[in-house]
Enzyme design. Sequence first.
Site, PDB file in Angstrom:
ATOM      1  N   HIS A 324       0.874  -0.991  -0.051  1.00 47.50           N
ATOM      2  CA  HIS A 324       0.069  -0.092  -0.008  1.00 47.50           C
ATOM      3  C   HIS A 324       0.955   1.199   0.163  1.00 47.50           C
ATOM      4  O   HIS A 324       1.879   1.297   0.719  1.00 47.50           O
ATOM      5  CB  HIS A 324      -1.009   0.022   1.075  1.00 47.50           C
ATOM      6  CG  HIS A 324      -2.102   1.005   1.140  1.00 47.50           C
ATOM      7  ND1 HIS A 324      -2.967   0.920   0.286  1.00 47.50           N
ATOM      8  CD2 HIS A 324      -2.001   2.337   1.529  1.00 47.50           C
ATOM      9  CE1 HIS A 324      -3.961   2.077   0.708  1.00 47.50           C
ATOM     10  NE2 HIS A 324      -3.219   2.942   1.228  1.00 47.50           N
ATOM     11  N   ALA A 325       0.681   1.929  -1.055  1.00 51.12           N
ATOM     12  CA  ALA A 325       1.424   3.394  -1.097  1.00 51.12           C
ATOM     13  C   ALA A 325       1.755   4.061   0.173  1.00 51.12           C
ATOM     14  O   ALA A 325       0.534   4.517   0.896  1.00 51.12           O
ATOM     15  CB  ALA A 325       0.899   4.185  -2.352  1.00 51.12           C
ATOM     16  N   HIS A 354       0.203  12.081  -5.456  1.00 43.65           N
ATOM     17  CA  HIS A 354      -0.621  11.837  -4.336  1.00 43.65           C
ATOM     18  C   HIS A 354       0.789  11.973  -3.224  1.00 43.65           C
ATOM     19  O   HIS A 354       0.786  12.506  -2.298  1.00 43.65           O
ATOM     20  CB  HIS A 354      -1.394  10.766  -3.856  1.00 43.65           C
ATOM     21  CG  HIS A 354      -2.189  10.836  -2.570  1.00 43.65           C
ATOM     22  ND1 HIS A 354      -3.353  11.220  -2.187  1.00 43.65           N
ATOM     23  CD2 HIS A 354      -1.522  10.024  -1.459  1.00 43.65           C
ATOM     24  CE1 HIS A 354      -3.212  10.970  -1.041  1.00 43.65           C
ATOM     25  NE2 HIS A 354      -2.331  10.201  -0.827  1.00 43.65           N
ATOM     26  N   GLU A 355       1.598  10.831  -3.269  1.00 38.24           N
ATOM     27  CA  GLU A 355       2.612  10.532  -2.361  1.00 38.24           C
ATOM     28  C   GLU A 355       3.671  11.625  -2.473  1.00 38.24           C
ATOM     29  O   GLU A 355       4.103  11.941  -1.389  1.00 38.24           O
ATOM     30  CB  GLU A 355       3.151   9.193  -2.766  1.00 38.24           C
ATOM     31  CG  GLU A 355       2.656   8.100  -2.911  1.00 38.24           C
ATOM     32  CD  GLU A 355       1.567   8.009  -1.414  1.00 38.24           C
ATOM     33  OE1 GLU A 355       2.024   8.334  -0.298  1.00 38.24           O
ATOM     34  OE2 GLU A 355       0.537   7.331  -1.385  1.00 38.24           O
ATOM     35  N   HIS A 358       2.654  14.390  -0.135  1.00 39.10           N
ATOM     36  CA  HIS A 358       3.174  14.067   1.259  1.00 39.10           C
ATOM     37  C   HIS A 358       4.533  14.630   1.278  1.00 39.10           C
ATOM     38  O   HIS A 358       4.929  15.266   2.366  1.00 39.10           O
ATOM     39  CB  HIS A 358       3.064  12.918   1.552  1.00 39.10           C
ATOM     40  CG  HIS A 358       1.552  12.156   1.771  1.00 39.10           C
ATOM     41  ND1 HIS A 358       0.512  12.814   2.718  1.00 39.10           N
ATOM     42  CD2 HIS A 358       0.991  11.250   1.242  1.00 39.10           C
ATOM     43  CE1 HIS A 358      -0.436  12.256   2.539  1.00 39.10           C
ATOM     44  NE2 HIS A 358      -0.507  11.299   1.707  1.00 39.10           N
ATOM     45  N   GLU A 382      -3.390  14.854   2.976  1.00 43.02           N
ATOM     46  CA  GLU A 382      -4.016  13.958   1.821  1.00 43.02           C
ATOM     47  C   GLU A 382      -4.398  14.735   0.691  1.00 43.02           C
ATOM     48  O   GLU A 382      -4.419  14.197  -0.523  1.00 43.02           O
ATOM     49  CB  GLU A 382      -4.839  13.021   2.248  1.00 43.02           C
ATOM     50  CG  GLU A 382      -4.590  12.233   3.493  1.00 43.02           C
ATOM     51  CD  GLU A 382      -3.516  11.323   3.134  1.00 43.02           C
ATOM     52  OE1 GLU A 382      -3.432  10.871   2.025  1.00 43.02           O
ATOM     53  OE2 GLU A 382      -3.055  10.672   4.131  1.00 43.02           O
ATOM     54  N   HIS A 483      -6.452   0.446   5.633  1.00 43.23           N
ATOM     55  CA  HIS A 483      -6.259   1.494   6.696  1.00 43.23           C
ATOM     56  C   HIS A 483      -6.945   0.707   8.162  1.00 43.23           C
ATOM     57  O   HIS A 483      -6.695   1.475   9.110  1.00 43.23           O
ATOM     58  CB  HIS A 483      -6.991   2.765   6.277  1.00 43.23           C
ATOM     59  CG  HIS A 483      -6.350   3.385   5.198  1.00 43.23           C
ATOM     60  ND1 HIS A 483      -6.534   2.704   3.713  1.00 43.23           N
ATOM     61  CD2 HIS A 483      -5.586   4.394   4.969  1.00 43.23           C
ATOM     62  CE1 HIS A 483      -5.860   3.445   2.993  1.00 43.23           C
ATOM     63  NE2 HIS A 483      -5.244   4.518   3.648  1.00 43.23           N
ATOM     64  N   TYR A 493      -9.008  11.231   4.112  1.00 45.18           N
ATOM     65  CA  TYR A 493      -9.440  11.294   2.812  1.00 45.18           C
ATOM     66  C   TYR A 493     -10.432  12.045   2.221  1.00 45.18           C
ATOM     67  O   TYR A 493     -10.767  12.524   1.092  1.00 45.18           O
ATOM     68  CB  TYR A 493      -9.331  10.064   2.056  1.00 45.18           C
ATOM     69  CG  TYR A 493      -7.814   9.050   2.649  1.00 45.18           C
ATOM     70  CD1 TYR A 493      -6.620   9.530   1.931  1.00 45.18           C
ATOM     71  CD2 TYR A 493      -7.899   8.215   3.652  1.00 45.18           C
ATOM     72  CE1 TYR A 493      -5.577   8.893   2.542  1.00 45.18           C
ATOM     73  CE2 TYR A 493      -6.814   7.646   4.058  1.00 45.18           C
ATOM     74  CZ  TYR A 493      -5.518   8.090   3.365  1.00 45.18           C
ATOM     75  OH  TYR A 493      -4.463   7.443   3.916  1.00 45.18           O
TER      76      TYR A 493
HETATM   77  O1  X8Z Z   1      -4.066   5.537   1.016  1.00 46.78           O
HETATM   78  C1  X8Z Z   1      -4.090   6.069   0.316  1.00 46.78           C
HETATM   79  C2  X8Z Z   1      -2.767   6.736  -0.190  1.00 46.78           C
HETATM   80  C3  X8Z Z   1      -1.753   6.649   0.762  1.00 46.78           C
HETATM   81  S1  X8Z Z   1      -1.921   7.770   1.920  1.00 46.78           S
HETATM   82  C4  X8Z Z   1      -2.243   5.812  -1.152  1.00 46.78           C
HETATM   83  N1  X8Z Z   1      -5.183   6.638  -0.337  1.00 46.78           N
HETATM   84  C5  X8Z Z   1      -6.522   6.178   0.271  1.00 46.78           C
HETATM   85  C6  X8Z Z   1      -6.550   4.779  -0.191  1.00 46.78           C
HETATM   86  O2  X8Z Z   1      -5.909   4.002  -1.138  1.00 46.78           O
HETATM   87  O3  X8Z Z   1      -7.619   4.103   0.481  1.00 46.78           O
HETATM   88  C7  X8Z Z   1      -5.189   7.761  -1.263  1.00 46.78           C
HETATM   89  C8  X8Z Z   1      -6.788   7.731  -1.771  1.00 46.78           C
HETATM   90  C9  X8Z Z   1      -7.498   6.888  -0.791  1.00 46.78           C
HETATM   91 ZN    ZN Z   2      -1.740   9.466   1.387  1.00 50.67          ZN
END
Ligand code: X8Z
Ligand code: ZN
Length: 584
Positions: A324-325, A354-355, A358, A382, A483, A493
């Site tokens: 997960h990024a 997105h990354e 951060h 975010e 998450h 988010y």
């Molecule tokens: O978790 C993330 C990022 C890392 S902070 C990749 N996002 C949420 C997800 O993937 O559920 C970005 C958008 C929503």
């Molecule tokens: Zn993020």
Amino acid sequence: MAAPAPTGPTEAEARAFIDQTELQLRALWSNQQRVQFVQNTHITHDTETLNAQASEQVMDFLAKKIKEASKYESVQVAPELRRKFDLLRLAQDLPAPPEAAERAELATLAAAMETAYGKGKVCPPKLGGKCLTLDDLSRTLAQSRNYDELLEAWKGWHDQARALRGTYARYVNLANRGAQAFGFSDFGTMWRTRYDMPPEAFAAEVERLWQQVQPLYESLHCYTRMKLRQAYGNRVPETGPIPAHVLGNMWAQDWGNLFTMVAPAGKAQTYSLKQRLLQKKVTPTGLVKMGEGFFTSLGLDPLPDTFWQRSMFVRPRDAEVVCHASAWDITLKGDLRIKMCIEIDEENFQTVHHELGHDYYYWYYRDLPTLFQQGANDGFHEGIGDTIALSITPKYLKQIGLMDASQEAQLDDVSFLLRDALDRVAFLPFGKVIDQWRWDVFSGKVKPSEYNKAWWELRQKYQGIVPPVTRTEAEFDPGAKYHVPANVPYARYFLARILQFQFHRALCQAAGHTGPLHKCSVYGNKAAGDKLKALLAMGASKPWPDALEAVTGTCTMDAGPMLEYFQPLQAWLTEQNAGRTCGW
Ligand code: X8Z
Ligand code: ZN
């Protein structure tokens, strides 16, 4: 003679306490970041143990300091210093339960859940021992148009998460004990206290913003359902909720992968960013370079050399990792990294921006005091990279050689906005649901015996989706989303989705853009860059409404700019949906 009145601590003593605490925190957090990064990029029993130990250390330290800080509660101090005391109380990712054994257990459970998620695999008997990762299953969800094949991938990933159910319930218990030790009614209330307003006011704020955008979501849902029915027949109902596995994404959180399926009839969709990237043989590093190129075009610094040396861009062949990024600053002084398993496609192109958002935040606030090294609120953090990604317009793609003039001319506004809405608008109810569920779980309103039931009630109510097969309390579907096992709050988010349009409009105004908002790209514009840098450099030094006002001129979160951006699409969707019963 009367004894002199006892005097409390002075402001100078309060300041010395905070200064010292911040120094120690930086060292502890930095150590924790380093250990977590190693765990995330190389999961073994040992890295998981080291991670748990580092979390426990941070937990113990913060618990001690927060208790000591109560000595300074009634001291009159400057607002900036008072803010640091407030932030200190909220700085715990995992609030320490009172007993040492419970703290160790909580740290161990949290590390174990994250690595279990990272290692998650599905091994269908028909593959004779070969197992599938989330990357493989997500590819199927994105590309297959075969209902049963989709179902198998969806069910496989959701079923494997059941292993986390018991651990999760225990984690809820321990985290609540921790939160209560610091005066919060439960862990969810602690999360909601991080927004410079009372926790109830924050929940109401999220609801208010959702009400603003709900009609737009419902229009998109209605249109998409009709298109899905054309493809899958009666298995997608005419007026009810949509099965969760046909929306192009494992969690039905963004639907961009459906674009070619739902694109307006008669508009041949010949352009594909993914195809173009593959044709140009863009590598994962190349993709990140493109992202960096946008930020530097605004006058922001290039990423440090160490970023390129120490980041992880692809899934290693020989190690278990958390794919997960994520974005990191190991030292809190500019040791920037990202960790991703990049595949060359449009979704990853967006995620890279997105990354990097951060990382640029980390970079521009790296000289602030430790406790101010955060986003104005976590939704800001975010939202930065996503704001930049809003400037990835056809015009921009043409400028960097990813689209031809003829392709740009062919792409009409509605198609462009529909593509964007499938990701950004479809996400909105999902962004709300995750923590809606966790708030209820932490408060005890939802018991472990109702985890799945409550989860699907919310998914249906807000997203208008249902599980494609019966789910029971033997499963644990929330655990299939990163998450949840990884203890990362999610309301951020949802906020980011709203804020990024406010930021985008403000940057576009600074750049002197005129015309429709969705046509604006701030690429190459230094005035927009200056505005962005100023926001990043504030970190969390001021309450977020002040930061918002500094950038946008208003101190309230507002979905107005998002609605403005999508206005032409909303008008078109209303026409398309005429005569149809929307909702579910
Ligand atoms: O978790 C993330 C990022 C890392 S902070 C990749 N996002 C949420 C997800 O993937 O559920 C970005 C958008 C929503
Ligand atoms: Zn993020």
